[in-house]
Scaffold this active site. Structure first.
Site, PDB file in Angstrom:
ATOM      1  N   GLU A  20      94.780  73.399  77.552  1.00 20.73           N
ATOM      2  CA  GLU A  20      93.910  72.656  78.465  1.00 20.73           C
ATOM      3  C   GLU A  20      94.282  72.983  79.912  1.00 20.73           C
ATOM      4  O   GLU A  20      95.440  72.807  80.323  1.00 20.73           O
ATOM      5  CB  GLU A  20      94.047  71.148  78.212  1.00 20.73           C
ATOM      6  CG  GLU A  20      93.186  70.325  79.174  1.00 20.73           C
ATOM      7  CD  GLU A  20      93.130  68.844  78.840  1.00 20.73           C
ATOM      8  OE1 GLU A  20      93.637  68.434  77.779  1.00 20.73           O
ATOM      9  OE2 GLU A  20      92.549  68.095  79.652  1.00 20.73           O
ATOM     10  N   ASP A  41      92.081  60.901  71.804  1.00 21.39           N
ATOM     11  CA  ASP A  41      92.470  59.592  72.343  1.00 21.39           C
ATOM     12  C   ASP A  41      91.832  59.387  73.722  1.00 21.39           C
ATOM     13  O   ASP A  41      91.950  58.320  74.317  1.00 21.39           O
ATOM     14  CB  ASP A  41      93.989  59.393  72.361  1.00 21.39           C
ATOM     15  CG  ASP A  41      94.704  60.363  73.277  1.00 21.39           C
ATOM     16  OD1 ASP A  41      94.063  61.298  73.791  1.00 21.39           O
ATOM     17  OD2 ASP A  41      95.927  60.192  73.488  1.00 21.39           O
ATOM     18  N   SER A  42      91.098  60.404  74.200  1.00 23.98           N
ATOM     19  CA  SER A  42      90.262  60.215  75.392  1.00 23.98           C
ATOM     20  C   SER A  42      89.244  59.101  75.163  1.00 23.98           C
ATOM     21  O   SER A  42      88.632  58.618  76.118  1.00 23.98           O
ATOM     22  CB  SER A  42      89.543  61.526  75.756  1.00 23.98           C
ATOM     23  OG  SER A  42      88.864  62.054  74.644  1.00 23.98           O
ATOM     24  N   GLU A  49     100.334  66.308  71.451  1.00 24.56           N
ATOM     25  CA  GLU A  49     100.597  66.967  72.735  1.00 24.56           C
ATOM     26  C   GLU A  49     102.075  67.295  72.890  1.00 24.56           C
ATOM     27  O   GLU A  49     102.933  66.516  72.476  1.00 24.56           O
ATOM     28  CB  GLU A  49     100.192  66.033  73.892  1.00 24.56           C
ATOM     29  CG  GLU A  49      98.734  65.654  73.891  1.00 24.56           C
ATOM     30  CD  GLU A  49      98.364  64.728  75.059  1.00 24.56           C
ATOM     31  OE1 GLU A  49      99.201  64.474  75.952  1.00 24.56           O
ATOM     32  OE2 GLU A  49      97.219  64.254  75.066  1.00 24.56           O
ATOM     33  N   ASP A 106      93.445  62.760  66.762  1.00 22.12           N
ATOM     34  CA  ASP A 106      94.369  62.946  67.883  1.00 22.12           C
ATOM     35  C   ASP A 106      95.437  61.855  67.841  1.00 22.12           C
ATOM     36  O   ASP A 106      95.110  60.662  67.873  1.00 22.12           O
ATOM     37  CB  ASP A 106      93.544  62.832  69.178  1.00 22.12           C
ATOM     38  CG  ASP A 106      94.237  63.461  70.363  1.00 22.12           C
ATOM     39  OD1 ASP A 106      95.209  64.207  70.176  1.00 22.12           O
ATOM     40  OD2 ASP A 106      93.761  63.216  71.491  1.00 22.12           O
TER      41      ASP A 106
HETATM   42  O1  KIV Z   1      91.856  63.125  73.798  1.00 21.61           O
HETATM   43  C1  KIV Z   1      91.201  64.156  73.984  1.00 21.61           C
HETATM   44  O2  KIV Z   1      89.973  64.188  73.968  1.00 21.61           O
HETATM   45  C2  KIV Z   1      91.943  65.358  74.228  1.00 21.61           C
HETATM   46  C3  KIV Z   1      91.245  66.384  75.032  1.00 21.61           C
HETATM   47  C4  KIV Z   1      91.473  66.113  76.473  1.00 21.61           C
HETATM   48  C5  KIV Z   1      91.653  67.719  74.652  1.00 21.61           C
HETATM   49  O3  KIV Z   1      93.078  65.472  73.867  1.00 21.61           O
END
Ligand code: KIV
Length: 284
Positions: free
Chosen positions: A186, A48-49, A119, A87
């Site tokens: 992380e 979700d980055s 998460e 994610d």
């Molecule tokens: O969203 C993402 O790319 C992540 C990374 C920061 C591990 O969760």
């Protein structure tokens, strides 16, 4: 990697057993996925980055399930054999076990994922167990968890103090026992990552800035190639400055249009004289 067989959970555990570290990268689009597939990367995370790296938000919180599904589908088209992880975005699993199962199911049914990631620690074991019970492989994510960045006090290392380190170690065990087959750590100190990796019984531990002792490594693709101008985390190694190459190319293009050195004859298409003459007649 045209002849690579599909990477499965079994492949990942076999590599880990043989002490072959796993390579894992984020990816959000078809062309990049094709390159990562070609390079033989084991695992791909559609993180979700993408809210920050692709959509320009200043956090991951505004990202929706529909954003995630669209990008994950594109990545799967480019990387048919890599182990693909979707994610779970903010509020796609926090409200209830049911919301968690439904949204995890979308990644599998609509984007052909191999697993999902979410998460959190002991507070989300019911979500991990529910998704796992629905037959969907789960990856946990501990340490710096960007969806909780406000509560964590910013993008900073987690678990430097003994008390917080113990909490992360306990959380890792809780997530593993709830059914996660892998956990991303992380920005956790290397020694804490080592302890968690040694204590993992049936769970792969992956490191993002958490040192070399894990079963594998994750990097954010945009950090590797200088493609995210707003921020460069210390842990990210830059493998090539594609951002610089792209910026220089764009400036050159702009200047060539302005000084009329672009386009050149090889950059346009022509018409035969007789067709042109006939056209002129038609137009008269
Ligand atoms: O969203 C993402 O790319 C992540 C990374 C920061 C591990 O969760």
């Amino acid at each position: 990697m045209a002849d690579r067989k599909k990477v499965t959970i079994r492949t990942l555990f076999t590599k880990a057993k043989q002490k072959e570290p796993l390579s894992w990268l984020t990816c959000y689009d078809y062309p990049t996925a094709s390159f990562q597939e070609e390079a033989g990367v084991d695992m791909i995370l559609v993180g979700d980055s993408l809210g920050m790296t692709m959509l320009g938000y200043d956090s991951t919180l505004p990202v929706t399930m529909d954003d995630m599904i669209r990008h994950t589908q594109a990545v799967r088209r480019g990387a048919p054999t890599a182990f693909l992880i979707g994610d779970m975005p903010y509020m796609s699993y926090q409200p209830s076990v049911e919301s968690a199962i439904r949204n995890a199911g979308r990644f599998m049914a609509e984007a052909s994922c191999d697993a999902i990631k979410l998460e959190g620690g002991s507070e989300i074991v019911s979500r991990v167990a529910g998704i796992r019970a629905a037959g969907i492989p789960v990856v946990g994510h501990l340490g710096l968890t960007p969806q909780s960045v406000a509560a964590l006090g910013g993008f900073r290392v987690q678990g430097r103090g003994a008390g917080q380190a113990k909490q992360i170690i306990d959380d890792a065990k809780a997530i593993e026992e709830a059914g996660a087959f892998a956990i991303l750590l992380e920005m956790v100190p290397d020694r804490v990552c080592k302890i968690i990796t040694e204590r993992a019984e049936d769970c792969l531990i992956l490191s993002l800035g958490s040192g070399p002792h894990a079963h594998g490594q994750l990097l954010i693709y945009h950090d590797m190639f200088g493609l995210y101008p707003n921020f460069k985390p210390r842990m990210a190694k830059v493998f090539g400055d594609a951002g610089k190459v792209i910026l220089e190319g764009l400036q050159e293009y702009h200047n060539e249009v302005k000084d009329k050195t672009f386009p050149q004859p090889e950059n346009w298409f022509t018409m035969k004289d007789e067709e042109y003459d006939e056209l002129m007649e038609l137009l008269e």
